[in-house]
Write a protein that holds these residues in place. Structure first.
Motif, short mmCIF file in Angstrom:
data_model
loop_
_atom_site.label_atom_id
_atom_site.label_comp_id
_atom_site.label_asym_id
_atom_site.label_seq_id
_atom_site.Cartn_x
_atom_site.Cartn_y
_atom_site.Cartn_z
N ILE A 144 0.84 -1.21 0.00
CA ILE A 144 0.00 0.00 0.00
C ILE A 144 0.87 1.25 0.00
O ILE A 144 0.60 2.21 -0.72
N LEU A 145 1.95 1.23 0.80
CA LEU A 145 2.86 2.38 0.84
C LEU A 145 3.45 2.66 -0.54
O LEU A 145 3.65 3.81 -0.92
N GLY A 146 3.73 1.59 -1.27
CA GLY A 146 4.28 1.76 -2.61
C GLY A 146 3.32 2.41 -3.59
O GLY A 146 3.74 2.86 -4.66
N ASN A 147 2.05 2.47 -3.22
CA ASN A 147 1.04 3.09 -4.08
C ASN A 147 0.60 4.47 -3.59
O ASN A 147 -0.37 5.03 -4.09
N ILE A 148 1.31 5.00 -2.61
CA ILE A 148 1.03 6.36 -2.13
C ILE A 148 1.81 7.35 -2.97
O ILE A 148 3.02 7.20 -3.18
N SER A 174 -8.64 -10.54 0.91
CA SER A 174 -9.93 -9.95 0.55
C SER A 174 -9.83 -8.42 0.55
O SER A 174 -8.88 -7.84 1.09
N TYR A 175 -10.83 -7.81 -0.02
CA TYR A 175 -10.93 -6.35 -0.04
C TYR A 175 -10.94 -5.80 1.39
O TYR A 175 -10.30 -4.79 1.70
N GLU A 176 -11.68 -6.48 2.27
CA GLU A 176 -11.83 -6.01 3.65
C GLU A 176 -10.49 -6.02 4.39
O GLU A 176 -10.21 -5.13 5.20
N GLU A 177 -9.65 -7.03 4.13
CA GLU A 177 -8.35 -7.10 4.80
C GLU A 177 -7.45 -5.93 4.38
O GLU A 177 -6.77 -5.33 5.22
N VAL A 178 -7.44 -5.62 3.09
CA VAL A 178 -6.63 -4.50 2.60
C VAL A 178 -7.15 -3.17 3.16
O VAL A 178 -6.37 -2.32 3.61
N GLU A 179 -8.47 -3.04 3.19
CA GLU A 179 -9.05 -1.80 3.73
C GLU A 179 -8.75 -1.67 5.22
O GLU A 179 -8.51 -0.56 5.72
N ASN A 180 -8.74 -2.78 5.94
CA ASN A 180 -8.43 -2.75 7.37
C ASN A 180 -7.01 -2.26 7.61
O ASN A 180 -6.77 -1.43 8.50
#
Length: 490
Positions: A144-148, A174-180
Motif C-alpha cells: 500500500i505504501l508503494g502506491n502512495i 480480501s478487499y476487507e483485509e486491505v481496507e483494514n
C-alpha cells in the motif's frame, strides 16, 4: 507513353551549419553547456582554451613522421583540394577563440547545499515497522505504501490493489483485509491525513485528530455530510441546514482552512531533486542605465587544437607522403572543419542572443528600470524581428526557452510578449497591464459579495478599458482566479 518535361523552380534550403546554429540558439544555458562538453568529447580537433595539451595527441605527433616506411607510395589518395595553409596560423592565440567569461574570479559562487535524508515512503515504512503485524500484513502494508503518491494519497482503487497483490506478490487477500490495513494502520501514520483515498477523507482524518470543540464538530459535519455544498460555497444552505449563525459557520470554515490538503508535501525530503532555474541573461541597473550580460560562466573558451594544426604543418613539410598520412590528413581536415563550424556557430549564437535580448531590453526599458508591470508595452515577435533584422522564428527560439534575471525577479522572456488593446483614449496598452488591473480589482473586492464578470467588465470600462465580458473571463482563467461564487467568503 513516356513524357519529358523541364521544370524550373527556386528552392531555399538550410545548410548543415545553419541547422546547427538554430539548434544551439534554442538551447537554454544548462543544455548549451552540456552540448559544448559533448562536442569537446566527440571532436578531438576542438580544445578548451584553459586545458593543457593531451599527451595522447603528442604521442600521435611523435609517430606521424615514422609512418612512411610501412606504406608504399603506389597507393595514391588525392589531397590536392586541401589547402593546408588555410588551417595553419602563426598566432599563439588563434582567431577561433570566441567566448570570454562574463564573470570575474572574485564573483560570489552560489551553490545549494544538499543534505542526506530518507524518502517519504521510507519515512512511512519506518513507522509501519513499529506495529505488531503478521508477516503477510507487513507485506500488504508495504505494498500500500508503494502506491502512495507525493501528495500522500492512495489514488488507486483498493480492488486493483487486491488483484495486484495476487498476481505480483502471490498474496491472496480480501478487499476487507486491505481496507483494514489502510484505515487502521496506514491512515494513523504521520503526517496526519496520509493514506487518504480522496480529499474528503483526508480532511476528515485530520479533523478526527483535533481536539473536539464545537467548531471542529461542525467542520466534521460539513465535510462528511455536506461536502459538495461546502466546496461550492453554498453558505446560505449550510446555515439553514445546521441552524447556526454566521460566526459559528465562519469558525468551522476556519478550522477546515487550517488543514493540509496534501499531507505528503509537508515531508521535506532531501533525496528529492531540487529544480533550479539558471538565467540565460542578467539585467542590472547601473547609474540609471540598463546593463545586459549573457550567462557564460560554465562555457569553456573554444579553439582549434594546436596539435591538429601541427599535424597538418608536418604533413606539408614532409617530402615523401605515405598513403596512411594522406588518409589521416583527410580525417584531420574533416575534424578541423567541424571544429571551426562549431566555434563559428557558438559565436553566432552568442551574437544572436545578445542582439535579440538587447532589442527586447530597449523596447521594454521603462519596465526594466521601474519593475512596474503596467509599464510593459505591447510587444509581439515581429516587433523585435523588424528591429534586429532577423526571422521571427529566430526571435521565437530565443524567447521561448530563455530566462532573464532582473532586480525584480527571474522570469521567462516570452512572458514579456503580449498583444495590444486600445483604450478609450486611443492608446495601445498591453494585455499584461489589463490583467494586472483586473487582478487588483478582484483583490480589493468585498469577499462577501464578489464581483461577477459582468461587474468586472463595467469597472474596467470605467477605468478606460472597453473589454468584452468573455475576454474578462478568459483573462481571469489565465490568472487562475475562480468565478465569483467560488471567491465568496462568509
Amino acid at each position: 507513353m513516356l513524357k519529358q518535361e523541364l521544370n524550373l523552380k527556386l528552392q531555399q534550403k538550410l545548410s548543415p551549419q545553419q541547422i546547427q546554429l538554430m539548434k544551439l540558439v534554442q538551447l537554454p544555458t544548462v543544455a548549451f553547456e552540456q552540448r559544448v562538453q559533448e562536442e569537446l568529447e566527440e571532436n578531438p580537433a576542438l580544445d578548451d582554451q584553459s586545458s593543457e595539451y593531451d599527451d595522447e595527441y603528442s604521442n600521435e605527433q611523435d609517430d606521424w613522421e615514422n609512418d612512411g616506411d610501412d606504406y608504399g607510395d603506389d597507393q595514391v589518395i588525392d589531397t590536392s583540394d586541401i589547402n593546408i595553409d588555410e588551417y595553419l596560423s602563426d598566432d599563439d592565440v588563434p582567431n577561433y577563440k570566441t567566448y570570454t567569461n562574463n564573470y570575474s574570479d572574485d564573483d560570489e559562487e552560489k551553490s545549494i547545499p544538499y543534505a542526506q535524508g530518507i524518502s517519504f515512503i521510507e519515512f512511512l515504512s519506518s513507522q509501519v515497522s513499529t506495529y505488531r503485524l503478521t508477516e503477510q500484513q507487513f507485506k500488504i502494508a508495504e505494498f500500500i505504501l508503494g502506491n502512495i503518491d507525493d501528495d500522500g494519497y492512495v489514488r488507486r482503487e483498493l480492488k486493483s490493489l487486491v488483484d495486484d497483490l495476487a498476481f505480483t506478490q502471490n498474496i491472496f487477500v480480501s478487499y476487507e483485509e486491505v481496507e483494514n490495513i489502510l484505515v487502521n494502520y496506514i491512515q494513523k501514520l504521520d503526517p496526519v491525513g496520509v493514506g487518504a483515498r480522496n480529499l474528503q477523507e483526508c480532511l476528515l482524518i485530520q479533523l478526527e485528530n483535533k481536539n473536539q470543540t464545537p467548531a471542529v464538530e461542525l467542520a466534521e459535519k460539513l465535510i462528511f455530510e455536506s461536502f459538495d455544498a461546502f466546496t461550492k460555497k453554498h453558505y446560505s444552505k449550510l446555515l439553514a441546514k445546521y441552524d447556526v449563525d454566521e460566526e459559528e459557520l465562519r469558525e468551522a470554515i476556519s478550522e477546515i482552512e487550517r488543514l493540509n490538503p496534501k499531507p505528503g508535501k509537508s515531508f521535506s525530503s532531501s533525496g528529492k531533486i531540487v529544480e533550479q532555474i539558471t538565467p540565460d541573461f542578467t539585467i542590472n541597473i547601473n547609474d540609471g542605465e540598463l546593463e545586459l550580460s549573457l550567462n557564460g560562466r560554465n562555457v569553456p573558451e573554444l579553439r582549434v587544437s594546436n596539435t591538429f594544426a601541427e599535424m597538418l604543418d608536418t604533413y606539408k613539410k614532409t617530402e615523401h607522403k605515405s598513403a596512411q598520412q594522406k588518409e589521416a590528413v583527410i580525417f584531420v581536415k574533416q575534424k578541423l572543419d567541424s571544429a571551426k563550424w562549431f566555434i563559428d556557430a557558438v559565436q553566432q549564437r552568442r551574437n544572436t542572443l545578445m542582439y535579440t535580448m538587447e532589442a527586447i531590453m530597449k523596447f521594454q526599458k521603462e519596465y526594466f528600470l521601474t519593475g512596474d508591470e503596467t509599464k510593459i508595452k505591447p510587444m509581439i515577435l515581429k516587433d523585435i524581428s523588424d528591429r534586429i533584422g532577423m526571422d521571427i522564428s529566430t526571435v521565437s527560439r530565443v524567447a521561448n526557452s530563455k530566462y532573464v534575471a532582473t532586480p525584480y525577479g527571474t522570469f521567462l522572456i516570452k512572458d514579456l510578449f503580449s498583444e495590444s488593446l486600445t483604450n478609450e483614449e486611443g492608446e495601445e496598452v498591453s494585455t499584461r497591464e489589463i490583467k494586472r488591473i483586473l487582478q487588483d480589482v478582484i483583490q480589493d473586492e468585498d469577499k462577501r459579495k464578489p464581483l461577477t464578470d459582468e461587474k468586472l467588465t463595467e469597472i474596467l470600462k470605467e477605468k478606460g478599458y472597453p473589454i468584452a465580458r468573455r475576454t474578462i473571463a478568459k483573462y481571469r482563467e489565465q490568472l487562475n482566479i475562480p468565478v465569483a461564487r467560488l471567491r465568496k467568503e462568509i
